[in-house]
Design a protein around this motif. Structure first.
Motif, PDB file in Angstrom:
ATOM      1  N   GLU A 170       0.820  -1.213   0.000  1.00  0.00           N
ATOM      2  CA  GLU A 170       0.000   0.000   0.000  1.00  0.00           C
ATOM      3  C   GLU A 170       0.855   1.266   0.000  1.00  0.00           C
ATOM      4  N   LEU A 171       1.925   1.311   0.774  1.00  0.00           N
ATOM      5  CA  LEU A 171       2.783   2.498   0.818  1.00  0.00           C
ATOM      6  C   LEU A 171       3.351   2.804  -0.559  1.00  0.00           C
ATOM      7  N   PHE A 172       3.798   1.790  -1.273  1.00  0.00           N
ATOM      8  CA  PHE A 172       4.334   2.005  -2.617  1.00  0.00           C
ATOM      9  C   PHE A 172       3.274   2.600  -3.534  1.00  0.00           C
ATOM     10  N   ARG A 173       2.079   2.051  -3.490  1.00  0.00           N
ATOM     11  CA  ARG A 173       1.012   2.560  -4.371  1.00  0.00           C
ATOM     12  C   ARG A 173       0.655   3.996  -4.042  1.00  0.00           C
ATOM     13  N   GLN A 174       0.640   4.343  -2.763  1.00  0.00           N
ATOM     14  CA  GLN A 174       0.345   5.714  -2.364  1.00  0.00           C
ATOM     15  C   GLN A 174       1.438   6.677  -2.816  1.00  0.00           C
ATOM     16  N   GLU A 175       2.690   6.263  -2.689  1.00  0.00           N
ATOM     17  CA  GLU A 175       3.803   7.159  -2.997  1.00  0.00           C
ATOM     18  C   GLU A 175       4.020   7.330  -4.496  1.00  0.00           C
ATOM     19  N   THR A 176       3.732   6.313  -5.292  1.00  0.00           N
ATOM     20  CA  THR A 176       4.054   6.357  -6.718  1.00  0.00           C
ATOM     21  C   THR A 176       2.841   6.514  -7.621  1.00  0.00           C
ATOM     22  N   LEU A 235      13.206   5.274  -8.979  1.00  0.00           N
ATOM     23  CA  LEU A 235      12.964   5.837  -7.644  1.00  0.00           C
ATOM     24  C   LEU A 235      14.248   6.214  -6.922  1.00  0.00           C
ATOM     25  N   LEU A 238      17.378   3.533  -2.365  1.00  0.00           N
ATOM     26  CA  LEU A 238      16.650   3.510  -1.101  1.00  0.00           C
ATOM     27  C   LEU A 238      17.475   2.771  -0.053  1.00  0.00           C
ATOM     28  N   ASP A 242      14.417   1.222   4.515  1.00  0.00           N
ATOM     29  CA  ASP A 242      13.332   2.108   4.103  1.00  0.00           C
ATOM     30  C   ASP A 242      12.059   1.292   3.867  1.00  0.00           C
ATOM     31  N   LEU A 244       9.613   1.887   2.114  1.00  0.00           N
ATOM     32  CA  LEU A 244       9.196   1.936   0.707  1.00  0.00           C
ATOM     33  C   LEU A 244       9.832   0.804  -0.098  1.00  0.00           C
ATOM     34  N   SER A 247       7.853  -2.319   0.667  1.00  0.00           N
ATOM     35  CA  SER A 247       6.535  -2.162   0.058  1.00  0.00           C
ATOM     36  C   SER A 247       6.597  -2.378  -1.453  1.00  0.00           C
TER      37      SER A 247
END
Length: 354
Positions: A170-176, A235, A238, A242, A244, A247
């Motif tokens: 979910e964090l990856f989808r939100q950030e990217t 990206l 990292l 991290d 991310l 994720s």
């Protein structure tokens, strides 16, 4: 027992698999309860301020970059030496013969004032008390390529940090903003790692490519070639811890690593720990039994085969829990316990020899 860990001086000026391996091994060793009732103190040696003679045993990570001199010095002092050489699995008897011939030629041309890296690595392996390989393929490379007796070698694969097993995409989808299937590649940006080959293989497909990894200054033109492709997202680098990164592993449909060669790549183990299938180079020491449903190997320069295998895995995603089970036994604490047992045995043997 006091154990000193060393590698080449510039090691921690960058981050990668070796740096992670060394840090995690060191931390796990110092978490252990005393082995055979013997307290264990393991630390990085500051070679500019400390002397090897102050330690009971030396563990050297990587056999290249002049590290054979560390092994030589420890051997002269009569200290047991453990060597984790991290050798490419491509070494065999044929490549060894060519390398030995090249070393003799270089010696004759320079009046024996210059050695090849092959000769230096071979000397380190010969002087080491014990050699630790990351997999059977690396063991074969050490025995066939460098003539080391198999009895001198132990095989202890790397571990995987627990947080990769509990990752969430979910964090990856939100950030990217990338919500659909994509192919992930985690590696430093370079022609050797072959990000461009992967990107070109997937050109025209419906699968975007997401790259994670630092790019050195001299690789910026290569990076620009990648970023010119519309289906490629970078990206940057990292940190290993991290959230991310974990994720991204979980969110990816497939993790790809079509590099020209790997020993035992942590990014592959981490992706599998997150439950994501992998397509990787055939030039690797990693060998997981009954893993073909989630781990496929292919020649690094065969883009058509890479695309086919990736698309097959995307179309038939293996069950996440089954993928994770492939690497469930890979823990840093387990690795540390095995290494510590070797330390104790070597130290006991050296004490009896005095």
């Amino acid at each position: 027992m006091r154990v000193g860990i060393l590698s080449y001086p510039m090691l921690f000026q960058r981050d990668g698999g070796l740096q992670i391996q060394l840090r995690e091994t060191l931390a796990a060793l110092n978490r252990l309860t005393p082995c055979a009732g013997q307290p264990l103190q393991v630390q990085l040696v500051d070679a500019n301020r400390e002397r090897l003679a102050d330690y009971d045993l030396i563990h050297v990570f990587s056999a290249i970059n002049g590290n054979f001199r560390i092994v030589e010095m420890a051997s002269e002092l009569g200290l047991p030496v453990v060597l984790s050489p991290l050798l490419a699995p491509s070494w065999n008897r044929a490549t060894a013969r060519r390398a030995a011939l090249a070393d003799r030629l270089v010696g004759r041309l320079t009046d024996w004032t210059v050695q090849t890296s092959y000769a230096q690595t071979k000397r380190a392996l010969q002087l080491a008390s014990l050699v630790i390989a990351l997999g059977e393929a690396e063991r074969d490379a050490i025995t066939q390529g460098y003539g080391v007796a198999s009895e001198k070698i132990r095989v202890f694969p790397n571990g995987v940090n627990p947080h990769f097993f509990t990752a969430n995409g979910e964090l990856f989808r939100q950030e990217t903003g990338i919500a659909g299937p994509f192919v992930l590649m985690v590696a430093s940006i370079s022609p050797y790692k072959n990000q461009l080959g992967l990107a070109l293989a997937l050109a025209g497909s419906t699968l975007p490519v997401v790259l994670i990894g630092a790019a050195a200054r001299h690789e910026l033109p290569y990076l620009q070639q990648l970023l010119a492709l519309p289906h490629v997202t970078w990206l940057g680098g990292l940190e290993h811890a991290d959230p991310l990164l974990a994720s991204a592993y979980h969110a990816a449909a497939v993790m790809a690593l079509p590099s020209q060669g790997e020993v035992l790549p942590l990014c592959v183990l981490e992706a599998l720990a997150a439950g994501t299938p992998v397509v990787m180079t055939a030039q690797s020491a990693l060998d997981l039994p009954d893993s073909a449903f989630a781990l496929r190997k292919v020649r690094w320069n065969d883009g058509a085969a890479q695309r086919l295998l990736i698309e097959q895995l995307v179309a038939r995603q293996p069950e996440r829990a089954r993928v994770q089970a492939l690497v469930s036994q890979f823990s840093w604490d387990r690795v540390a316990a095995q290494i510590a047992e070797c330390y104790v045995q070597l130290h006991a043997g050296s004490a009896h020899a005095v």
